[in-house]
Motif scaffolding. Structure first.
Motif, PDB file in Angstrom:
ATOM      1  N   TRP A 247      34.383 -85.800 -14.246  1.00 17.78           N
ATOM      2  CA  TRP A 247      33.470 -86.188 -15.319  1.00 17.78           C
ATOM      3  C   TRP A 247      33.856 -85.472 -16.604  1.00 17.78           C
ATOM      4  N   THR A 248      33.872 -86.209 -17.705  1.00 19.90           N
ATOM      5  CA  THR A 248      34.221 -85.602 -18.991  1.00 19.90           C
ATOM      6  C   THR A 248      32.989 -85.291 -19.830  1.00 19.90           C
ATOM      7  N   VAL A 249      31.812 -85.685 -19.357  1.00 20.81           N
ATOM      8  CA  VAL A 249      30.557 -85.265 -19.979  1.00 20.81           C
ATOM      9  C   VAL A 249      29.973 -84.153 -19.121  1.00 20.81           C
ATOM     10  N   ASP A 250      29.049 -83.388 -19.677  1.00 17.37           N
ATOM     11  CA  ASP A 250      28.440 -82.296 -18.921  1.00 17.37           C
ATOM     12  C   ASP A 250      27.768 -82.829 -17.658  1.00 17.37           C
ATOM     13  N   HIS A 251      27.884 -82.057 -16.591  1.00 16.25           N
ATOM     14  CA  HIS A 251      27.262 -82.426 -15.320  1.00 16.25           C
ATOM     15  C   HIS A 251      26.581 -81.189 -14.752  1.00 16.25           C
ATOM     16  N   PRO A 252      25.308 -81.293 -14.348  1.00 15.68           N
ATOM     17  CA  PRO A 252      24.595 -80.106 -13.858  1.00 15.68           C
ATOM     18  C   PRO A 252      25.136 -79.567 -12.541  1.00 15.68           C
ATOM     19  N   GLU A 253      25.914 -80.375 -11.807  1.00 11.21           N
ATOM     20  CA  GLU A 253      26.428 -79.927 -10.514  1.00 11.21           C
ATOM     21  C   GLU A 253      27.872 -79.446 -10.615  1.00 11.21           C
ATOM     22  N   SER A 254      28.756 -80.308 -11.087  1.00 12.46           N
ATOM     23  CA  SER A 254      30.172 -79.947 -11.116  1.00 12.46           C
ATOM     24  C   SER A 254      30.965 -81.014 -11.854  1.00 12.46           C
ATOM     25  N   VAL A 255      32.111 -80.612 -12.372  1.00 12.58           N
ATOM     26  CA  VAL A 255      33.057 -81.566 -12.945  1.00 12.58           C
ATOM     27  C   VAL A 255      33.438 -82.611 -11.901  1.00 12.58           C
ATOM     28  N   TYR A 256      33.466 -82.188 -10.619  1.00 11.99           N
ATOM     29  CA  TYR A 256      33.911 -83.064  -9.537  1.00 11.99           C
ATOM     30  C   TYR A 256      32.749 -83.683  -8.759  1.00 11.99           C
ATOM     31  N   ALA A 257      31.545 -83.603  -9.263  1.00 15.10           N
ATOM     32  CA  ALA A 257      30.368 -84.036  -8.511  1.00 15.10           C
ATOM     33  C   ALA A 257      30.508 -85.466  -8.010  1.00 15.10           C
ATOM     34  N   HIS A 258      29.950 -85.690  -6.825  1.00 17.05           N
ATOM     35  CA  HIS A 258      29.996 -87.029  -6.232  1.00 17.05           C
ATOM     36  C   HIS A 258      29.137 -88.016  -7.015  1.00 17.05           C
ATOM     37  N   ASP A 259      27.907 -87.626  -7.341  1.00 15.16           N
ATOM     38  CA  ASP A 259      27.007 -88.517  -8.064  1.00 15.16           C
ATOM     39  C   ASP A 259      27.244 -88.426  -9.570  1.00 15.16           C
ATOM     40  N   ALA A 260      26.873 -89.485 -10.269  1.00 16.93           N
ATOM     41  CA  ALA A 260      27.018 -89.504 -11.723  1.00 16.93           C
ATOM     42  C   ALA A 260      26.066 -88.503 -12.364  1.00 16.93           C
ATOM     43  N   PRO A 261      26.399 -87.994 -13.536  1.00 15.00           N
ATOM     44  CA  PRO A 261      25.466 -87.108 -14.235  1.00 15.00           C
ATOM     45  C   PRO A 261      24.186 -87.856 -14.581  1.00 15.00           C
ATOM     46  N   PRO A 262      23.041 -87.170 -14.581  1.00 19.25           N
ATOM     47  CA  PRO A 262      21.781 -87.825 -14.958  1.00 19.25           C
ATOM     48  C   PRO A 262      21.888 -88.439 -16.350  1.00 19.25           C
ATOM     49  N   PRO A 263      21.076 -89.456 -16.630  1.00 15.74           N
ATOM     50  CA  PRO A 263      21.169 -90.149 -17.926  1.00 15.74           C
ATOM     51  C   PRO A 263      21.106 -89.219 -19.130  1.00 15.74           C
ATOM     52  N   GLU A 264      20.287 -88.163 -19.051  1.00 13.87           N
ATOM     53  CA  GLU A 264      20.161 -87.279 -20.212  1.00 13.87           C
ATOM     54  C   GLU A 264      21.448 -86.506 -20.495  1.00 13.87           C
ATOM     55  N   TYR A 265      22.327 -86.385 -19.481  1.00 12.96           N
ATOM     56  CA  TYR A 265      23.592 -85.689 -19.682  1.00 12.96           C
ATOM     57  C   TYR A 265      24.667 -86.613 -20.256  1.00 12.96           C
ATOM     58  N   ARG A 266      24.428 -87.899 -20.215  1.00 11.26           N
ATOM     59  CA  ARG A 266      25.408 -88.825 -20.778  1.00 11.26           C
ATOM     60  C   ARG A 266      24.826 -89.606 -21.956  1.00 11.26           C
ATOM     61  N   ASP A 267      23.860 -88.976 -22.637  1.00 10.19           N
ATOM     62  CA  ASP A 267      23.252 -89.574 -23.824  1.00 10.19           C
ATOM     63  C   ASP A 267      24.205 -89.397 -24.999  1.00 10.19           C
ATOM     64  N   ARG A 268      25.005 -90.414 -25.266  1.00 12.02           N
ATOM     65  CA  ARG A 268      26.028 -90.344 -26.304  1.00 12.02           C
ATOM     66  C   ARG A 268      25.792 -91.436 -27.331  1.00 12.02           C
ATOM     67  N   ASP A 269      26.362 -91.237 -28.514  1.00 11.98           N
ATOM     68  CA  ASP A 269      26.309 -92.301 -29.509  1.00 11.98           C
ATOM     69  C   ASP A 269      27.019 -93.526 -28.949  1.00 11.98           C
ATOM     70  N   PRO A 270      26.429 -94.700 -29.101  1.00  8.77           N
ATOM     71  CA  PRO A 270      27.078 -95.902 -28.566  1.00  8.77           C
ATOM     72  C   PRO A 270      28.394 -96.190 -29.274  1.00  8.77           C
ATOM     73  N   ALA A 271      29.229 -96.955 -28.609  1.00 10.40           N
ATOM     74  CA  ALA A 271      30.487 -97.378 -29.221  1.00 10.40           C
ATOM     75  C   ALA A 271      30.203 -98.073 -30.551  1.00 10.40           C
ATOM     76  N   ASP A 272      31.100 -97.897 -31.509  1.00 11.61           N
ATOM     77  CA  ASP A 272      30.887 -98.462 -32.842  1.00 11.61           C
ATOM     78  C   ASP A 272      30.763 -99.978 -32.801  1.00 11.61           C
ATOM     79  N   GLU A 273      31.523-100.595 -31.909  1.00 13.11           N
ATOM     80  CA  GLU A 273      31.481-102.050 -31.768  1.00 13.11           C
ATOM     81  C   GLU A 273      31.894-102.415 -30.354  1.00 13.11           C
TER      82      GLU A 273
END
Length: 310
Positions: A247-273
């Motif tokens: 995972w390249t976004v912050d993850h509360p468990e690990s960079v290698y975590a099995h499950d995806a990071p919770p939504p609040e950890y992947r709250d990013r600006d949307p793609a420009d287009e």
């Protein structure tokens, strides 16, 4: 493995007759995308799973691959930092948005049986079939957040020409003095699991899925995008190949975590287009089959199948 066919036919275009002939009852088409089995059918289905696939489950499940070890993995380890930075550089430089994935012939998969968890898998037939493993420049799968339409990590797939590799190579092993760049697999019997092979010096966080949703997803990818319906392999696999997330976004468990990071950890600006032809907009519309161009959408979507057996 090759995407498509030498005669120019697109492997994402399957007729219903082809699929029914290929699956031989393992998977069927349903007008509503799901089917309810009677109690007797459910018991028979469970018996088939027990006989052929003793590890298989109806609900999502996973286990450690041969030679796996999480005990030696640390987010602040220099090799972990190097691998995560290399993956992030690939995503920001080559795959910053969905359009760039489509341009490089990545194939989308939005989970239907278990829900997509707010992100989608984009798989590259070229990288899955090129014989390289754990190469941050050539990720087999890119994981995309469906709200922002931006990549949030990758999933490495341990296969060579589509066949599972076991045991897969380590991320690093201090005792053996090797890293993922060396492509070295741990010297363990193929039957050994991570539960028995944990090592404080080895990081090899590979896992497999034995649950029906992921087994179906791998079957669907092979059938629809690689044209395996023309070969003899028609049954759902008992489990997926070995997989490894970075995972390249912050993850509360690990960079290698099995499950995806919770939504609040992947709250990013949307793609420009959107970066491809669509009426949908990142950040306003959820990324899914309905917003993709026709040429990126298979004739038969996962929701049109009913899984009837293993």
């Amino acid at each position: 493995m090759q995407d498509g066919h030498e005669d120019g036919r697109d492997s994402s275009r399957l007729s219903r007759r082809m699929v029914l002939q290929a699956t031989s009852g393992a998977v069927a088409l349903s007008a509503v995308g799901s089917a309810r089995a009677s109690e007797g059918e459910g018991e028979a289905r469970g018996a088939r799973i027990d006989r052929r696939c003793p590890e298989a489950t109806i609900e999502p499940s996973h286990g450690h691959c041969a030679g796996a070890s999480l005990e030696g993995c640390a987010d602040d380890h220099p090799v972990t930092i190097d691998l995560q930075e290399a993956v992030a550089e690939t995503l920001s430089g080559r795959y910053p948005d969905v359009g760039s994935l489509l341009d490089d012939d990545y194939k989308p998969y939005f989970d239907t049986l278990a829900g997509d968890g707010g992100y989608s898998h984009w798989l590259s037939p070229e990288h899955i079939g090129d014989g390289t493993l754990l190469d941050p420049d050539r990720p087999e799968s890119v994981l995309v957040d469906n709200e922002s339409w931006r990549p949030i990590g990758v999933m490495f797939v341990a296969t060579v020409d589509g066949d599972p590799v076991s045991p897969p190579p380590v991320v690093y092993d201090a005792t053996a003095d090797v890293t993922y760049e060396d492509g070295v697999s741990p010297a363990v019997p193929e039957s050994e699991t991570g539960d028995d092979g944990e090592s404080p010096d080895r990081c090899s966080p590979w896992h497999y899925h034995a649950g029906l949703p992921s087994r179906f997803a791998w079957w669907y990818y092979r059938k629809v995008y690689e044209g395996d319906y023309e070969d003899g392999a028609v049954q759902l696999p008992c489990r997926t190949p070995c997989l490894l997330h970075v995972w390249t976004v912050d993850h509360p468990e690990s960079v290698y975590a099995h499950d995806a990071p919770p939504p609040e950890y992947r709250d990013r600006d949307p793609a420009d287009e959107a970066s491809f032809e669509t009426d949908a907009d990142p950040g306003e519309d959820v990324l899914g089959w309905d917003v993709l161009p026709d040429e990126a959408t298979p004739d038969l979507l996962p929701g049109e199948f009913s899984v009837l057996g293993p």
